[in-house]
Design an enzyme around this catalytic site. Sequence first.
Site, PDB file in Angstrom:
ATOM      1  CG  HIS A  72      24.346  -5.202  16.537  1.00 13.32           C
ATOM      2  ND1 HIS A  72      23.074  -5.122  16.024  1.00 13.32           N
ATOM      3  CD2 HIS A  72      24.365  -4.369  17.606  1.00 13.32           C
ATOM      4  CE1 HIS A  72      22.358  -4.274  16.751  1.00 13.32           C
ATOM      5  NE2 HIS A  72      23.113  -3.804  17.718  1.00 13.32           N
TER       6      HIS A  72
ATOM      7  CG  ASP B 259      27.912  -3.786  11.506  1.00 11.77           C
ATOM      8  OD1 ASP B 259      28.002  -2.543  11.569  1.00 11.77           O
ATOM      9  OD2 ASP B 259      27.221  -4.461  12.298  1.00 11.77           O
TER      10      ASP B 259
ATOM     11  CD  GLN C 200      29.824   0.106  18.294  1.00 13.54           C
ATOM     12  OE1 GLN C 200      30.551   0.984  18.766  1.00 13.54           O
ATOM     13  NE2 GLN C 200      28.541   0.038  18.569  1.00 13.54           N
TER      14      GLN C 200
ATOM     15  CE  LYS D  12      25.429   1.936  16.742  1.00 10.84           C
ATOM     16  NZ  LYS D  12      24.959   1.535  18.071  1.00 10.84           N
TER      17      LYS D  12
ATOM     18  CB  CYS E  76      21.716  -6.008  19.782  1.00  5.57           C
ATOM     19  SG  CYS E  76      20.463  -4.904  20.398  1.00  5.57           S
TER      20      CYS E  76
HETATM   21  N1  PMP Z   1      26.114  -3.152  14.183  1.00  8.08           N
HETATM   22  C1  PMP Z   1      26.807  -2.845  15.288  1.00  8.08           C
HETATM   23  C2  PMP Z   1      28.189  -3.422  15.470  1.00  8.08           C
HETATM   24  C3  PMP Z   1      26.246  -1.999  16.233  1.00  8.08           C
HETATM   25  O1  PMP Z   1      26.930  -1.695  17.343  1.00  8.08           O
HETATM   26  C4  PMP Z   1      24.943  -1.479  16.031  1.00  8.08           C
HETATM   27  C5  PMP Z   1      24.273  -0.581  17.047  1.00  8.08           C
HETATM   28  N2  PMP Z   1      24.401  -0.999  18.363  1.00  8.08           N
HETATM   29  C6  PMP Z   1      24.277  -1.818  14.849  1.00  8.08           C
HETATM   30  C7  PMP Z   1      24.899  -2.652  13.950  1.00  8.08           C
HETATM   31  C8  PMP Z   1      22.908  -1.314  14.556  1.00  8.08           C
HETATM   32  O2  PMP Z   1      22.909   0.062  14.367  1.00  8.08           O
HETATM   33  P1  PMP Z   1      21.521   0.853  14.232  1.00  8.08           P
HETATM   34  O3  PMP Z   1      20.688   0.425  15.399  1.00  8.08           O
HETATM   35  O4  PMP Z   1      21.925   2.283  14.289  1.00  8.08           O
HETATM   36  O5  PMP Z   1      20.915   0.458  12.930  1.00  8.08           O
END
Ligand code: PMP
Length: 404
Positions: free
Chosen positions: A119, A196, A199, A222, A362
């Site tokens: 991401h 990270d 998910q 999430k 993203c």
């Molecule tokens: N890493 C992953 C794998 C994600 O799916 C996301 C959110 N789509 C993020 C990081 C970023 O999370 P946040 O926008 O809540 O900081």
Amino acid sequence: MSFSAAKWRGHFPLLAAHHDLHYLDNAATGQLCAAALDAITSHELTHRANVLRGTYRLAEQADAAYENARRQVAAYLNAADADEVVFTSGTTAAINLVAHAFGDALKPGDEVALSLAEHHSNFVPWQMLRARRGVALRFLPLMPDGRLDLARLDEIVTPRCRLVAVTHASNVTGAATDLAPIVAAARAVGARVLADGAQAVQHGPVNVEALGVDFYAFSGHKAFGPNGVGVLWGKGAALAALPPFLGGGGMIGRVTPGETTWAPPPRRFEAGTPPIAQAVGLGAALDWLRAQPWAELHAHTARLAQRLVGALAALPGLTFIGPRDMRQRLPIVSFNLDGLHPHDVCQVLDRHGVAVRGGHHCAQPLMEFFGVQGAVRASFAPYNEEGDVDALLAGLQDAMRTLA
Ligand code: PMP
């Protein structure tokens, strides 16, 4: 405890109030569970005060609630110590914290290893670090289905590597990362590992001790908790070795005009007033999640995702992204319909009450890898039911009819 999706849905006030909604955008944000909402309301009504500052009773109650939330998060992560839990505003903030506190000590010639499946929040902070410190970025390649190709691990995680930062599960393909060989390769060269977990955490308790990583980042929203709060977990020794990232109230030992000393972790990394009620809500959400029958929940969401993958395979002109075997992935299903823009498909689906996301998610390097601009993504949570898959498939038929 026996699991029923309908009963689970009853724990989510928004879903209870939206009977016609087929919410399949859980990878973007999960719905807020009643346990979290109740804990936030109760905290705001009975214990609202700033934390780690006041000596009156209400402030001490707020302190106790905040530190209790830290223990609840630690229990969900199987952390050795609650003080290994740093509250942040989310995954992005947690990763940026490491990119600064750990990254700013790196020098030209040092390397940070990532994957092409990250991401942007686990990609861009490292590119920014490269610009600041002159470190080199190395990228773990991907297999055709988007899983990390670990065959070339030793080539990418070299003796110059200081940190490997990889996703625990992809937000596009749902592919789960086998962290054990990555941790072993990093250990062999003395590098740290950041996972990270944005998910992963919503799919059941995580065992950071067993994973063997040094840092683990995730977001409350999430994991069926509130917005505005997230976590950086760090192994005690790894956190203790880091300087602060943000300066301000709460993170100091002593401040004089000449110099300032730092508080120990986790407060060293929590400058300013933290998201207090949000942390309390997240703690309650994770406490509730921890007690769920996860084997049944996994079987349920995997069945829904597998049914969708099977039905998609039968549609003409459909390109599926990601591993087909549910044992290698989480219930996140991304795909494209030939010649149709994902946003247009999502708009038609919305008319069927189906909430899914379309776009690059993203993860533009991953999109480039697959040779697409974007994709439609359906992501499942335990409150989803067969009817949600039916509505999605009916909407896709409609999209193919009306947009083609
Ligand atoms: N890493 C992953 C794998 C994600 O799916 C996301 C959110 N789509 C993020 C990081 C970023 O999370 P946040 O926008 O809540 O900081």
